[in-house]
Scaffold this motif. Structure first.
Motif, PDB file in Angstrom:
ATOM      1  N   ALA A 208     -19.273   7.271  -7.287  1.00 55.83           N
ATOM      2  CA  ALA A 208     -19.778   6.922  -5.955  1.00 55.83           C
ATOM      3  C   ALA A 208     -19.750   8.174  -5.081  1.00 55.83           C
ATOM      4  O   ALA A 208     -20.112   9.245  -5.556  1.00 55.83           O
ATOM      5  N   ASP A 209     -19.265   8.059  -3.849  1.00 55.52           N
ATOM      6  CA  ASP A 209     -19.306   9.218  -2.946  1.00 55.52           C
ATOM      7  C   ASP A 209     -18.080  10.124  -3.064  1.00 55.52           C
ATOM      8  O   ASP A 209     -17.950  11.085  -2.325  1.00 55.52           O
ATOM      9  N   GLY A 210     -17.180   9.807  -4.007  1.00 49.74           N
ATOM     10  CA  GLY A 210     -15.983  10.626  -4.198  1.00 49.74           C
ATOM     11  C   GLY A 210     -14.777  10.096  -3.436  1.00 49.74           C
ATOM     12  O   GLY A 210     -13.646  10.467  -3.720  1.00 49.74           O
ATOM     13  N   LEU A 211     -15.021   9.211  -2.448  1.00 51.36           N
ATOM     14  CA  LEU A 211     -13.920   8.713  -1.618  1.00 51.36           C
ATOM     15  C   LEU A 211     -13.563   7.259  -1.917  1.00 51.36           C
ATOM     16  O   LEU A 211     -12.669   6.688  -1.282  1.00 51.36           O
ATOM     17  N   ALA A 212     -14.249   6.660  -2.884  1.00 47.61           N
ATOM     18  CA  ALA A 212     -14.060   5.227  -3.129  1.00 47.61           C
ATOM     19  C   ALA A 212     -12.603   4.901  -3.495  1.00 47.61           C
ATOM     20  O   ALA A 212     -12.019   3.958  -2.954  1.00 47.61           O
ATOM     21  N   HIS A 213     -12.018   5.681  -4.398  1.00 45.31           N
ATOM     22  CA  HIS A 213     -10.629   5.397  -4.787  1.00 45.31           C
ATOM     23  C   HIS A 213      -9.648   5.781  -3.681  1.00 45.31           C
ATOM     24  O   HIS A 213      -8.639   5.119  -3.478  1.00 45.31           O
ATOM     25  N   ILE A 214      -9.964   6.849  -2.974  1.00 48.15           N
ATOM     26  CA  ILE A 214      -9.111   7.268  -1.853  1.00 48.15           C
ATOM     27  C   ILE A 214      -9.053   6.147  -0.806  1.00 48.15           C
ATOM     28  O   ILE A 214      -7.986   5.834  -0.275  1.00 48.15           O
ATOM     29  N   ARG A 215     -10.195   5.516  -0.533  1.00 47.33           N
ATOM     30  CA  ARG A 215     -10.211   4.375   0.405  1.00 47.33           C
ATOM     31  C   ARG A 215      -9.286   3.258  -0.076  1.00 47.33           C
ATOM     32  O   ARG A 215      -8.515   2.695   0.706  1.00 47.33           O
ATOM     33  N   ARG A 216      -9.368   2.923  -1.361  1.00 42.46           N
ATOM     34  CA  ARG A 216      -8.538   1.827  -1.889  1.00 42.46           C
ATOM     35  C   ARG A 216      -7.054   2.183  -1.816  1.00 42.46           C
ATOM     36  O   ARG A 216      -6.210   1.340  -1.519  1.00 42.46           O
ATOM     37  N   ILE A 217      -6.761   3.446  -2.140  1.00 40.39           N
ATOM     38  CA  ILE A 217      -5.357   3.878  -2.120  1.00 40.39           C
ATOM     39  C   ILE A 217      -4.802   3.800  -0.694  1.00 40.39           C
ATOM     40  O   ILE A 217      -3.688   3.326  -0.470  1.00 40.39           O
ATOM     41  N   ILE A 218      -5.606   4.242   0.284  1.00 37.64           N
ATOM     42  CA  ILE A 218      -5.160   4.199   1.681  1.00 37.64           C
ATOM     43  C   ILE A 218      -5.035   2.754   2.163  1.00 37.64           C
ATOM     44  O   ILE A 218      -4.036   2.382   2.793  1.00 37.64           O
ATOM     45  N   GLN A 219      -6.032   1.936   1.840  1.00 39.26           N
ATOM     46  CA  GLN A 219      -6.002   0.533   2.299  1.00 39.26           C
ATOM     47  C   GLN A 219      -4.775  -0.219   1.805  1.00 39.26           C
ATOM     48  O   GLN A 219      -4.180  -1.000   2.529  1.00 39.26           O
ATOM     49  N   GLY A 220      -4.406   0.029   0.543  1.00 39.02           N
ATOM     50  CA  GLY A 220      -3.289  -0.717  -0.034  1.00 39.02           C
ATOM     51  C   GLY A 220      -1.928  -0.147   0.306  1.00 39.02           C
ATOM     52  O   GLY A 220      -0.902  -0.804   0.107  1.00 39.02           O
ATOM     53  N   ALA A 221      -1.889   1.084   0.810  1.00 34.76           N
ATOM     54  CA  ALA A 221      -0.608   1.773   0.985  1.00 34.76           C
ATOM     55  C   ALA A 221       0.343   1.105   1.981  1.00 34.76           C
ATOM     56  O   ALA A 221       1.538   0.976   1.688  1.00 34.76           O
ATOM     57  N   PRO A 222      -0.137   0.656   3.159  1.00 31.64           N
ATOM     58  CA  PRO A 222       0.823   0.109   4.134  1.00 31.64           C
ATOM     59  C   PRO A 222       1.666  -1.030   3.561  1.00 31.64           C
ATOM     60  O   PRO A 222       2.860  -1.124   3.833  1.00 31.64           O
ATOM     61  N   ARG A 223       1.045  -1.864   2.748  1.00 34.87           N
ATOM     62  CA  ARG A 223       1.749  -2.999   2.151  1.00 34.87           C
ATOM     63  C   ARG A 223       2.832  -2.551   1.168  1.00 34.87           C
ATOM     64  O   ARG A 223       3.828  -3.253   0.956  1.00 34.87           O
ATOM     65  N   HIS A 224       2.640  -1.374   0.552  1.00 34.01           N
ATOM     66  CA  HIS A 224       3.568  -0.915  -0.491  1.00 34.01           C
ATOM     67  C   HIS A 224       4.460   0.246  -0.051  1.00 34.01           C
ATOM     68  O   HIS A 224       5.205   0.794  -0.856  1.00 34.01           O
TER      69      HIS A 224
END
Ligand code: GLN
Length: 273
Positions: A208-224
């Motif tokens: 994709a645009d190179g940031l797709a996994h970075i977005r997921r990692i950031i989104q899930g981080a606060p919970r963990h």
């Protein structure tokens, strides 16, 4: 019989740099690079010379040295590598150094590595922080098998688990989350060049645009992340700004980027407020 000197000379004539030639010869003969240099007139049995020539041909066809010899040094340790995992890069040492700054030496803490591959990050962290409770996940079972052998090789206890990012982690929380995710954009010409042609595509690009996994990692981080815990991740040469914007939008504090030895902003992170 062929001498060490004549084999190295043959490699150089076919365009292989001397350091690579010595690594390949060490793998083919068991004669260390130091011994080769000290003893150039040593004669090698024909089967070793032949093994060396086969390695040279594969190298000339582009196969990465690390895969040919099954090893790569990272953070002063030798790691097993195979085509199931990304080859360790020097840039990633920056991520390890920064992570170490965020892990206490003499009190227990918990860290998570997302997309661990060969396990260079958790093994390096655990090696330098013996109190660390180290968890590492990867979506690839083949990669986890390599990581397990590297943890064993360096006697660093690590809990490995198959997981699509945070998918299998339930409600677990950590004091630090680190990752070197696949961040190359779809269609980037580097994917068709050099070592990258032989590396697992899923470890390099999100298609994709190179940031797709970075977005997921950031989104899930606060919970963990525990309160005050840090998220640190590696990214591409042009992704520091968008990474900081994503962290800020997700409510992270102390958002910042750090330069690698080439002066490129390579790691970005923030703290759970
Ligand atoms: N640093 C690698 C490269 O640019 C990419 C690794 C990754 O996507 N994490 O070749």
């Amino acid at each position: 019989m062929s001498s060490v000197a004549s084999l190295i000379m043959a490699a150089r004539q076919s365009g292989i740099p001397v350091l690579e030639a010595r690594l390949l010869l060490e793998h083919a003969s068991g004669l260390s690079r130091t011994r080769q240099a000290a003893w150039p007139e040593a004669e090698l049995p024909p089967e070793q010379a032949e093994r060396f020539h086969t390695l040279l041909q594969r190298r000339q066809a582009g196969e990465p040295v690390a895969y040919l010899i099954g090893l790569r040094e990272f953070f002063s340790l030798d790691f097993e590598v195979s085509p199931a995992v990304l080859i360790p890069r020097p840039e990633t040492e920056l991520l390890v150094e920064l992570a170490l700054e965020h892990i206490p030496l003499d009190t227990p803490s918990r860290a998570l590595d997302l997309g661990t591959g060969s396990g260079i990050i958790p093994v390096s962290l655990r090696k330098h922080r013996p109190m660390l409770d180290m968890r590492a996940v990867d979506i690839s079972a083949d990669a986890l098998a390599v990581a397990a052998r590297n943890a064993e090789r360096h006697a660093t206890p690590i809990q490995l688990m198959q997981s699509d990012w945070y998918g299998s982690l339930g409600r677990e929380q950590f004091d630090l989350i680190v990752s070197n995710p696949p961040y190359i954009a779809h269609g980037d010409r580097h994917l068709a060049e050099g070592d990258l042609r032989f590396e697992p595509r899923g470890a390099l690009t999100d298609e994709a645009d190179g940031l797709a996994h970075i977005r997921r990692i950031i989104q899930g981080a606060p919970r963990h992340l525990a309160h005050g815990g840090w998220l640190l991740f590696e990214h591409g040469y042009d992704q520091a700004e968008p990474s900081r914007a994503l962290l800020t939008a997700a409510g992270f504090a102390q958002v910042q980027s750090w330069d690698d030895l080439a002066g490129i902003a390579r790691v970005t992170g923030g703290r759970r407020a």
